[in-house]
Design an enzyme around this catalytic site. Structure first.
Site, PDB file in Angstrom:
ATOM      1  N   LYS A  20       0.881  -1.175   0.000  1.00 36.07           N
ATOM      2  CA  LYS A  20       0.000   0.000   0.000  1.00 36.07           C
ATOM      3  C   LYS A  20       0.918   1.225   0.000  1.00 36.07           C
ATOM      4  O   LYS A  20       2.016   1.182   0.556  1.00 36.07           O
ATOM      5  CB  LYS A  20      -0.899  -0.043   1.249  1.00 36.07           C
ATOM      6  N   LEU A  48      -5.322   7.643   1.399  1.00 36.17           N
ATOM      7  CA  LEU A  48      -3.899   7.406   1.708  1.00 36.17           C
ATOM      8  C   LEU A  48      -3.635   7.119   3.192  1.00 36.17           C
ATOM      9  O   LEU A  48      -2.685   7.660   3.772  1.00 36.17           O
ATOM     10  CB  LEU A  48      -3.047   8.621   1.291  1.00 36.17           C
ATOM     11  N   CYS A 103      -3.242   9.092  -6.971  1.00 34.76           N
ATOM     12  CA  CYS A 103      -4.387   8.779  -6.110  1.00 34.76           C
ATOM     13  C   CYS A 103      -5.514   9.758  -6.389  1.00 34.76           C
ATOM     14  O   CYS A 103      -5.304  10.974  -6.333  1.00 34.76           O
ATOM     15  CB  CYS A 103      -4.006   8.842  -4.637  1.00 34.76           C
ATOM     16  N   LYS A 138       3.185   5.115 -11.590  1.00 36.36           N
ATOM     17  CA  LYS A 138       1.790   4.680 -11.715  1.00 36.36           C
ATOM     18  C   LYS A 138       0.921   5.851 -12.146  1.00 36.36           C
ATOM     19  O   LYS A 138       0.863   6.881 -11.465  1.00 36.36           O
ATOM     20  CB  LYS A 138       1.295   4.100 -10.387  1.00 36.36           C
ATOM     21  N   THR A 166      -7.031   4.005 -10.100  1.00 31.18           N
ATOM     22  CA  THR A 166      -8.489   3.881 -10.199  1.00 31.18           C
ATOM     23  C   THR A 166      -9.118   5.075 -10.929  1.00 31.18           C
ATOM     24  O   THR A 166      -8.522   6.142 -11.040  1.00 31.18           O
ATOM     25  CB  THR A 166      -9.099   3.758  -8.787  1.00 31.18           C
ATOM     26  N   GLY A 190     -11.570  -2.988 -10.181  1.00 29.33           N
ATOM     27  CA  GLY A 190     -12.275  -4.230 -10.457  1.00 29.33           C
ATOM     28  C   GLY A 190     -12.684  -4.340 -11.920  1.00 29.33           C
ATOM     29  O   GLY A 190     -12.291  -3.519 -12.758  1.00 29.33           O
TER      30      GLY A 190
HETATM   31  O1  RRO Z   1      -5.623   5.492  -0.479  1.00 35.52           O
HETATM   32  C1  RRO Z   1      -6.388   5.725  -1.449  1.00 35.52           C
HETATM   33  O2  RRO Z   1      -7.443   6.388  -1.321  1.00 35.52           O
HETATM   34  C2  RRO Z   1      -6.053   5.292  -2.799  1.00 35.52           C
HETATM   35  C3  RRO Z   1      -4.808   5.382  -3.364  1.00 35.52           C
HETATM   36 BR1  RRO Z   1      -3.289   5.881  -2.422  1.00 35.52          BR
HETATM   37  C4  RRO Z   1      -4.623   5.072  -4.737  1.00 35.52           C
HETATM   38  O3  RRO Z   1      -3.525   5.166  -5.312  1.00 35.52           O
HETATM   39  N1  RRO Z   1      -5.709   4.688  -5.428  1.00 35.52           N
HETATM   40  C5  RRO Z   1      -6.921   4.575  -4.875  1.00 35.52           C
HETATM   41  O4  RRO Z   1      -7.891   4.206  -5.544  1.00 35.52           O
HETATM   42  N2  RRO Z   1      -7.089   4.886  -3.547  1.00 35.52           N
END
Ligand code: RRO
Length: 278
Positions: A20, A48, A103, A138, A166, A190
């Site tokens: 993570k 995060l 993110c 990423k 995402t 997903g």
């Molecule tokens: O922690 C998040 O809310 C999160 C992160 Br770091 C990310 O890179 N992608 C995501 O969907 N959630």
């Protein structure tokens, strides 16, 4: 994820584990609800949450002692923070770094660093200069032109592109007549994300020369083969661990092996990008 859980991912058949994302300091993340199941996947707005790189080093050391190849995912709010965390993770022996500038859930605080090519090039370059490790960048799919960002990462010296994070999305509770997530929006992962992720990998593969790590909706070997044919050299699996359990890694690896054998291929590299050939 803690070291014991990540060890189970490795024992489940993954070639390596991605942590993570960790940042320079502990963060609580967003208040609940932070995750909701939607048709075709999950929406998350974790925000995060992490114990801070300093604390997390213990988990990485435990993984390395167990012989697990580790990709350390990390973020920061500035070039200096990215460099600081990269150095901390490099110091405890991660095998590679995944630079998360994408993110979707902290835009108000940090902006979406990963949607500006100049930022991505600068941060990637600074991290590459600071550590002697492979760096995977990423990318977010929440941009008009992902190729422009991939090119910026390549110019900055990225060793690979991870595509994609995402997709920004929303769920509504009709009884409460409010958004389900406390953060209002979240990131969609997903199966519903897969066609978007495949399109991103396809476009990037046509324009950059560094390898691509495909991620977004892989839950079976066919999904993985689709990413390989689009131009990914490797795939990551996240959300499917919730639906399929830790065995998903072995099932996908064995399924890819079976597909290669049945179709007269010896190695994965022989099918990488094959769908682009006329
Ligand atoms: O922690 C998040 O809310 C999160 C992160 Br770091 C990310 O890179 N992608 C995501 O969907 N959630």
């Amino acid at each position: 994820m803690s070291a014991p859980l990540l060890s189970r991912v490795y024992e489940g058949g993954a070639g390596a584990v991605v942590t993570k994302s960790v940042g320079p300091r502990p963060r609580m993340g967003h208040p609940n609800p932070t995750v909701v199941a939607v048709e075709g996947g999950l929406l998350n707005a974790m925000g995060l949450p992490n114990p801070g790189a300093g604390y997390f080093t213990g988990e990485i050391e435990r993984l390395k002692e167990a012989g697990v190849p580790v990709v350390g995912s990390f973020f920061g709010a500035s070039v200096e923070e990215f460099v600081e965390v990269a150095r901390t993770l490099a110091g405890v022996g991660v095998d590679a770094l995944e630079l998360n500038c994408s993110c979707p859930n902290v835009e108000e605080e940090m902006g979406l660093l990963g949607s500006d090519p100049a930022n991505v090039e600068r941060i990637t370059g600074a991290v590459k200069e600071a550590v002697n490790l492979p760096v995977f960048v990423k990318l977010t799919p929440n941009v008009a032109d992902i190729v422009e960002i991939a090119r910026a990462a390549e110019r900055g010296g990225a060793d690979a592109i991870t595509a994609v994070n995402t997709l920004k999305a929303l769920a509504i509770d009709v009884d409460l007549r409010r958004p389900v997530l406390s953060n209002t929006t979240g990131g969609l992962s997903g199966p519903a994300l897969k066609p978007v992720a495949l399109r991103c990998v396809w476009e990037i593969a046509e324009c950059v020369d560094i390898p691509i790590i495909g991620v977004g909706g892989v839950s079976g070997w066919r999904d993985a083969v689709e990413f390989l044919l689009c131009g990914a050299s490797v795939v990551e699996i996240g959300t499917a661990v919730m639906t399929r359990g830790f065995e998903v890694f072995r099932e996908v690896a064995e399924g890819i092996r079976g597909y290669l054998a049945q179709n007269g291929f010896k190695e994965v590299r022989e099918i990488v990008g094959l769908a682009h050939e006329a």
